[in-house]
Write an enzyme that holds these catalytic residues in place. Structure first.
Site, mmCIF file in Angstrom:
data_model
loop_
_atom_site.group_PDB
_atom_site.id
_atom_site.type_symbol
_atom_site.label_atom_id
_atom_site.label_comp_id
_atom_site.label_asym_id
_atom_site.label_seq_id
_atom_site.Cartn_x
_atom_site.Cartn_y
_atom_site.Cartn_z
ATOM 1 N N LYS A 194 0.818 -1.217 0.000
ATOM 2 C CA LYS A 194 0.000 0.000 0.000
ATOM 3 C C LYS A 194 0.853 1.270 0.000
ATOM 4 O O LYS A 194 0.371 2.346 -0.317
ATOM 5 C CB LYS A 194 -0.974 -0.011 1.173
ATOM 6 C CG LYS A 194 -2.051 -1.082 0.998
ATOM 7 C CD LYS A 194 -3.220 -0.908 1.942
ATOM 8 C CE LYS A 194 -4.364 -1.851 1.602
ATOM 9 N NZ LYS A 194 -4.056 -3.269 1.883
HETATM 10 C C1 LIG Z 1 -4.667 -4.374 1.282
HETATM 11 C C2 LIG Z 1 -3.973 -5.683 1.321
HETATM 12 C C3 LIG Z 1 -4.335 -6.759 0.462
HETATM 13 C C4 LIG Z 1 -5.519 -6.676 -0.473
HETATM 14 O O1 LIG Z 1 -5.283 -5.835 -1.561
HETATM 15 P P1 LIG Z 1 -6.484 -5.340 -2.495
HETATM 16 O O2 LIG Z 1 -5.893 -4.408 -3.462
HETATM 17 O O3 LIG Z 1 -7.492 -4.713 -1.570
HETATM 18 O O4 LIG Z 1 -7.058 -6.581 -3.134
HETATM 19 C C5 LIG Z 1 -3.585 -7.916 0.504
HETATM 20 N N1 LIG Z 1 -2.558 -8.057 1.365
HETATM 21 C C6 LIG Z 1 -2.184 -7.067 2.208
HETATM 22 C C7 LIG Z 1 -1.042 -7.286 3.128
HETATM 23 C C8 LIG Z 1 -2.870 -5.844 2.206
HETATM 24 O O5 LIG Z 1 -2.503 -4.865 3.063
#
Ligand SMILES: *Cc1c(COP(=O)(O)O)cnc(C)c1O
Length: 432
Positions: free
Chosen positions: A107
């Site tokens: 993220k």
């Molecule tokens: C947010 C997140 C996901 C999911 O990602 P999306 O784009 O919402 O499908 C998977 N793994 C981790 C560690 C995350 O923080």
């Protein structure tokens, strides 16, 4: 570049407006008016470009008429300032490590890029932009790290007291300055209700310019396409390549579809989900039935109604056949997840976090009936989920040095109740 709403293609806004607003008023999601096609030459000679140059090349296709090229170059260089190495773990499975940013999860790519784009679009306004975020832990940290130090933007983060890990709390509270961390006496839903109520409160909106750093902002999706190109660059295998993506709200997977539409030769996208399997069921049965989320070990994927489903429908004109020709999906439970973490550590000495482990299971499953090269996106460093993993594993997960330091920092936070009147009073007295 203009954007349209998935609920109404005639409702167009500039990319600047769409990013600053985050969501269209008709509750759809913004999509680029047309998906840019990258030059064949660029893709064929991608080995010659650095990650930052790739990011700039891709970003130009979206931003060239609203951000001058020098500024955009600086933005991509600042935002993409850590690497995403591709590690071969076993025959036909390589892992793209997306967790080398400040908060150790993918993220960071979206949050850092969005923060810099918003800052650029807003910096000459004579009012502050006030971003409100409710977080259950991870998103808030990435957003805080992304926006820290920006002069014309304040970020107020609400998190549930006692319900985030020590590391997550450190990543929310260590900043100070333009990042305000509010520890709410309540749960995540309370935090979210407070934010929602503030957004529709006329008195607050009269005084403050509110915005959201929501995960469905298109400015978070665009930078997530960059690393698909970067993975392709590092991929030595020239055989057919598909991507496996541990998925919750399906932002990461949607970014992969966009990269494919931009011209990257991706064979299939494989969505790995935990017990929250609405998407896997949709692929199997053609029916989409959102439900309440259930709790699992891979908790960032505990989503019962993935927000980017609307974008996937938009891209494939709601045609189930087209969706399942391009995307496969498998779902696994916590027991499978733990077994995979233990097995991959034993066989390859590689420690998967629970989210990446769900992806690994999907990769193995797919390879049972396909002879192909797979790239699995690793969404988080295992240390982020050390507490959840500890009862199930016998090996220890080493903390990176920068994390040890982070845990010892004194945090800046303010406790508030879950009453809206307290939150409102706080906003009106502390923000301008
Ligand atoms: C947010 C997140 C996901 C999911 O990602 P999306 O784009 O919402 O499908 C998977 N793994 C981790 C560690 C995350 O923080």
């Amino acid at each position: 570049m203009n954007l349209y709403s998935t609920n109404n293609k005639d409702l167009k806004v500039s990319i600047r407006e769409g990013i600053l607003k985050s969501l269209p008023a008709d509750k759809g999601l913004y999509m680029p008016e047309n998906i840019p096609q990258l030059e064949k030459d660029f893709i064929e000679s991608i080995e010659n470009y650095s990650f930052q140059e790739i990011a700039f090349k891709v970003a130009q296709n979206f931003f060239s008429n609203s951000i001058d090229s020098d500024t955009l170059g600086t933005i991509t260089e600042d935002a993409i300032n850590f690497h995403a190495p591709l590690i071969k773990v076993e025959n036909n499975i390589s892992i793209l490590e997306l967790f080398h940013g400040p908060t150790l999860a993918f993220k960071d790519f979206g949050a850092r890029f969005m923060a810099r784009i918003m800052n650029h679009y807003w910096k000459n306004e004579n009012k502050k932009l006030n971003i409100l975020v409710a977080t259950s832990g991870d998103t808030g940290g990435a957003v805080a790290a992304g926006f820290s130090g920006m002069e014309n933007i304040n970020v107020t983060i609400l998190y549930p007291k006692g319900k985030v890990s020590n590391l997550q709390e450190a990543q929310l509270t260590k900043w100070g300055g333009n990042i305000i961390a509010l520890e709410v006496e309540g749960n995540f839903d309370d935090c979210q209700s407070l934010v929602k109520e503030a957004f529709i409160d006329p008195e607050i909106n009269k005084k403050l310019n509110l915005s959201s750093a929501n995960s469905i902002n298109i400015a978070r999706l665009i930078p997530q396409t960059f690393y698909y190109f970067e993975a392709f660059k590092q991929n030595k295998s020239k055989s057919k390549t598909s991507f496996v993506v541990p998925s919750g709200n399906f932002g990461n997977l949607t970014a992969g579809i966009l990269a494919k539409k931009m011209g990257l030769p991706i064979h299939k996208m494989i969505a790995a989900t935990n017990a929250n399997d609405v998407f896997s069921k949709y692929i199997k049965q053609g029916k989409y039935k959102p439900t309440k989320a259930i709790s699992t070990l891979s908790n960032a994927m505990d989503i019962g109604n993935p927000s980017n489903f609307a974008r996937i429908m938009d891209i494939y004109s709601s045609t189930w056949n087209d969706v399942k020709n391009n995307i496969l999906s498998y779902s696994f439970n916590d027991q499978d997840t733990i077994s995979q973490i233990i097995q991959t550590h034993k066989e390859h000495g590689y420690v998967l976090d629970p989210h990446t482990a769900v992806g690994y299971l999907a990769a193995r499953n797919y390879l049972k009936s396909h002879e192909e090269n797979l790239i699995l996106l690793s969404t988080a460093h295992p240390v982020k989920f050390a507490k959840e993993m500890k009862p199930h594993i016998s090996f220890t997960i080493p903390y990176p040095a920068k994390i040890e330091e982070e845990l010892n920092l004194v945090g800046h936070k303010q406790e508030i109740s879950s009453n809206y009147s307290d939150f409102k009073a706080y906003l009106l007295t502390h923000l301008t």
